[in-house]
Enzyme design. Structure first.
Site, PDB file in Angstrom:
ATOM      1  N   HIS A 139      -1.664  -3.406   4.770  1.00 34.73           N
ATOM      2  CA  HIS A 139      -2.152  -2.271   5.543  1.00 34.73           C
ATOM      3  C   HIS A 139      -3.525  -1.873   5.026  1.00 34.73           C
ATOM      4  CE1 HIS A 139       1.635  -2.461   7.238  1.00 34.73           C
ATOM      5  NE2 HIS A 139       2.039  -1.215   7.194  1.00 34.73           N
ATOM      6  N   LYS A 545       3.683  11.153  12.176  1.00 32.88           N
ATOM      7  CA  LYS A 545       2.666  11.325  13.216  1.00 32.88           C
ATOM      8  C   LYS A 545       3.264  11.921  14.479  1.00 32.88           C
ATOM      9  CE  LYS A 545       0.674   7.640  15.174  1.00 32.88           C
ATOM     10  NZ  LYS A 545       0.567   7.736  16.654  1.00 32.88           N
TER      11      LYS A 545
END
Length: 883
Positions: A139, A545
């Site tokens: 990532h 999120k």
């Protein structure tokens, strides 16, 4: 600030200052110092942010870039000095007793429960079932170039030498070399000029293995063995078993990354194998050279003599040469022969190579048994044992490569395979011709499964058998992968298909999905083969999120609790795989505290977690820090699995859960109200360097899963990274203030909240992590970023929630200021904040001009974008996290 740390920071800072004068004259250093003094004065209220901005706006863009570079390099040097001080502190604390957070301390605490819980037997059971599985991911949250990391490492080595106590002439030379390296770091491009590809990411992660991890593993096992049986360690068979298993998604995670192909996956495994075989060859050869025991004092066992005789028959010239170099030293001869066989394994010389790591282990144990039988127990259970531990941990593959792909793609691929008949998947190995041409994506999925089968044949099933399905919605998503694999016929790999639950809705239905998985024949067969072991992955990033940090934390806790209960009912040994990021907005924070805050029964001696981006080098970049990190996690896993800790957590959860539910609901409503406001995504893109972050080229993976520009398809990492840059840090705290206000009459009744903070580890960790996130934010600078969006109502909502959250977090914790009870972290944040402010003002200059949309000169635009990206890199270094 402790004096040794102050000394190192001043030394490195002064050398950087001298280098700036050499490069750009005294005027450059004066400009850097003027901005530094101005931001410090602004922090003290002695000047305004407008006056600071006026200084920055008065420079040419070229000068602004130079100043941004200076502050960025300063942060790299300060981070290095703090790392050295941390190592210094660890050594000072190691006075012979058990250090808090160590494995020894955990063992002592568990043994102390012996009277009431039969703790002695329980400890043995816990050690036998202990597992820690760190999984490295690609990532894109490591903003530093590899060249910059390498330069910093050279500076680190020189600083270590300087602090070791040198003579005058030696010290003078070391200081000269330090200046040379700092000058080189200043002149090195701080951001990448080309996009990384997945194999670049594999090689970057290999640096941590080569420099640290391979050496740290046996030290960790030795520490556990010493804790279990005192100073006898190294003179008897070890009681510590190898419980570390490293995993990797680098080269295996293709969810939303079109650059990770089947060929990349194959290449990634071969790169890993090359590194681990080189490391094992070097270690085995070193142990062989050092093991100079003579047959007159340490005769070889019959088993070892037979093994040597067989080796002479198979490779007479090689053994004859070894006999000449090491006459009368059979143990040494055999280990050097084993080292040659490891080299042959890497070079794929079938005549000499080992067929498997188990074959190598058999040879090493033959040497160990022979030494022990001859009375040389220290030789048997010292360095030879450490080599055995390394082989047991890493095999010939180093890390277990895991595949990840999106559930929707499997569904589409399976529909094509079914329509195409049996021959479609088998690539024409059956007499049935395919009825339709398979799409490129379907061919790629099938080829990936073939590569997994090839890896298993080459390195064993353990090397690659986990297939993670992101955005799992139902058990059918698991069945689809199994059916795709089965379509390959005899070429099908052995798979453990792992559901990844990421959204709030998916987390809620996780137990029912697992119930459905038990109906899949392939799953039932794997349960039989593995002793009813199963793995489930929980996604922290997307849930946060979607729901906000407070509500996501509570939803994840509920899911852990429900899955642990489901596993107990179905006699399943369940491992929860925590997909946590480095930042607080993605489930980050201190790992040991997070483990102790898990739902009772959900750890059970096993912990698996992603280690992402900058976290890899922060935790595994230095031997002492890596060892401490692994010990802290191990200690927390053991303690979190004890009845005492679980009972306290269970009691606190039952008592305070109604309160937490009200907090979670109000927090979620506040968070959703913000992000669902019309035009929020466009506003967010204007107030942050969201779109520009992709130009940093910090990873191979696109920032979005799809071409759409909505918030839903934006990956969690750039979401968090961009908010970090604005100094708002919104993903780490937004909504929590509204939640706390809803249950406390806006702070007028804090009794229940304060009791929950004291008694419930989950709630304590939630507030402490929010406090840390707030401490790394800055309201005054954040206000300037938010103003760029031209939506004052959104800016006011964010700032009002910030004020509310800060006020109530301080009220509940009883702190007068943020991080009051965390002296070391508080000092680090306070040291950095003014310098981060300087970079933020430089970034604001570039972002304001670019967002105005009236830059027509291409050269000016290039300079503005360069300044923006350089400042993004510097802020990431200063705050020490990105996404």
């Amino acid at each position: 600030m402790p004096e040794p740390l102050r000394r190192d920071v001043r030394l490195l800072g002064a050398m950087l200052g001298d280098g700036l004068v050499e490069y750009g004259g005294r005027e450059l250093l004066d400009d850097v110092e003027r901005l530094r003094h101005a931001v410090i004065a602004a922090r003290r209220g002695e000047t305004s942010a407008d006056e600071v901005a006026a200084i920055v706006d008065g420079w040419t863009l070229e000068r602004a870039e130079q100043v941004a570079r200076a502050f960025t390099v300063y942060f790299h040097l300060t981070n290095l000095a703090e790392e050295h001080h941390r190592i210094r502190t660890l050594r000072e604390r190691d006075t012979g007793g058990s250090v808090p957070g160590s494995v020894a301390a955990a063992v002592e605490e568990i043994r102390a429960e012996k009277i009431s819980t039969a703790g002695g037997d329980r400890l043995a059971e816990m050690i036998d079932g202990l597992e820690f599985r760190p999984v490295f991911t690609a990532h894109p949250t490591e903003a530093r170039r590899r060249a910059v990391v390498t330069a910093i490492q050279r500076i680190s080595d020189l600083l270590t030498a300087l602090n070791a106590g040198q003579g005058a002439s030696e010290r003078e030379e070391t200081e000269r070399r330090l200046r040379e390296e700092i000058d080189l770091l200043w002149r090195t491009a701080l951001r990448r000029g080309t996009q990384m590809d997945p194999l670049d990411e594999v090689r970057t992660a290999m640096a941590a293995f080569d420099e640290t991890i391979f050496r740290v593993v046996p030290h960790v096992y030795r520490a556990l063995d010493r804790a279990l049986d005192g100073e006898d360690t190294g003179t008897r068979p070890p009681k510590a078993r190898p419980y570390l298993r490293f995993g990797s998604w680098i080269g295996g995670d293709r969810d939303g990354n079109p650059y990770v192909t089947a060929q990349v996956t194959r290449d990634a495994v071969m790169i890993q194998a090359d590194h681990v075989l080189r490391a094992l060859e070097t270690a085995c050869a070193r142990v062989g050279r050092e093991l100079t025991v003579h047959e007159s004092t340490t005769p070889a066992s019959a088993e070892l003599r037979d093994a040597l005789a067989a080796a002479r028959t198979a490779h007479p010239s090689r053994l004859a040469e070894g006999g000449k170099r090491s006459p009368g030293e059979p143990h040494r001869q055999f280990l050097l022969y084993a080292a040659a066989r490891i080299a042959a394994t890497r070079e794929r010389d079938a005549d000499l190579a080992y067929a498997s790591p188990e074959e190598l282990l058999a040879d090493l144990r033959a040497v160990q048994g022979s030494l022990a039988a001859a009375g040389a127990v220290r030789q048997a259970y010292g360095r030879v044992q450490q080599l055995i531990w390394q082989v047991e941990t890493f095999g010939f593959h180093l890390a277990e490569l895991e595949i990840r792909q999106h559930s929707e793609l499997h569904e589409k691929a399976l529909a094509e395979v079914r329509a195409g008949g049996d021959g479609a998947a088998r690539g024409g190995t059956t007499p049935h011709a395919p009825r339709q041409q398979l799409s490129e994506m379907t061919e790629e999925i099938l080829e990936t499964l073939r590569v997994v089968a090839w890896i298993q044949k080459r390195f064993g099933v353990r090397a690659c058998h986990r297939y993670i399905v992101s955005f799992t919605r139902s058990a059918q998503d698991m069945a689809n992968v199994h059916e795709l694999a089965a379509s390959l016929g005899e070429g099908a790999p052995v798979l453990d298909v792992i559901p990844l639950f990421e959204t709030g809705e998916d987390l809620e239905r996780a137990p029912s999905v697992l119930e459905g998985m038990l109906e899949i024949p392939a799953v039932r067969r794997r349960l039989d083969d593995t002793g009813r072991r199963m793995e489930v992955m929980l996604g922290y990033s997307d849930s946060a999120k979607q729901l906000g940090p407070a509500s996501a934390t509570l939803r994840l806790y509920d899911t852990q609790e429900a899955l642990a209960a489901w596993a107990a009912r179905n006699d399943i040994t369940l491992t929860l795989f925590h997909g946590r990021g480095g930042s607080l907005g993605r489930g980050g924070g201190p790992a040991n505290r997070a483990i102790l805050a898990q739902a009772p029964g959900s750890v059970a001696g096993r912990f698996k977690v992603t280690e992402q981006g900058e976290v890899i080098f922060a935790r595994y970049g230095r031997t002492e820090i890596a060892e401490r990190h692994v010990e802290q996690v191990t200690s927390a896993v053991l303690l979190a699995s004890t009845d005492a800790v679980q009972d306290r957590a269970r009691e606190a959860a039952a008592r305070f859960r109604p309160l937490a539910d009200k907090i979670g609901e109000a927090a979620k409503d506040a968070f959703r109200a913000l992000i669902e406001t019309d035009g929020f995504a466009a506003w967010f893109a204007r107030v942050s360097p969201l779109e520009e972050i992709a130009e940093l080229r910090i990873g191979s993976r696109p920032a979005r899963r799809k071409a759409a520009r909505g918030l839903e398809d934006l990956r969690a990492i750039p979401w968090v990274f961009a908010w970090t840059q604005t100094r708002v840090n919104l993903p780490g705290w937004y909504g929590l203030g509204s939640g706390l206000a809803a249950v406390s009459d806006d702070g007028r009744d804090l009794v229940g909240l304060r009791e929950a903070y004291e008694a419930w580890p989950l709630f304590n960790t939630l507030l402490d992590n929010a406090e840390m996130s707030l401490a790394k934010s800055d309201r005054a600078i954040a206000e300037r970023y938010l103003a760029l969006g031209g939506r004052p109502e959104l800016s006011e909502a964010v700032l009002a929630e910030y004020d509310r959250t800060r006020r109530l977090v301080l009220a509940v914790t009883g702190h007068e200021r943020l991080l009051e009870n965390r002296r070391v972290l508080s000092r680090a944040v306070e040291l950095r904040n003014p310098y981060v402010d300087a970079l933020s003002h430089l970034q604001l200059r570039a972002l304001t001009a670019l967002r105005a949309g009236d830059v027509t000169d291409e050269d000016e635009r290039d300079h503005l974008e360069a300044l923006l990206l350089l400042s993004v890199n510097g802020v990431a270094a200063g705050l020490q996290n990105t996404g």
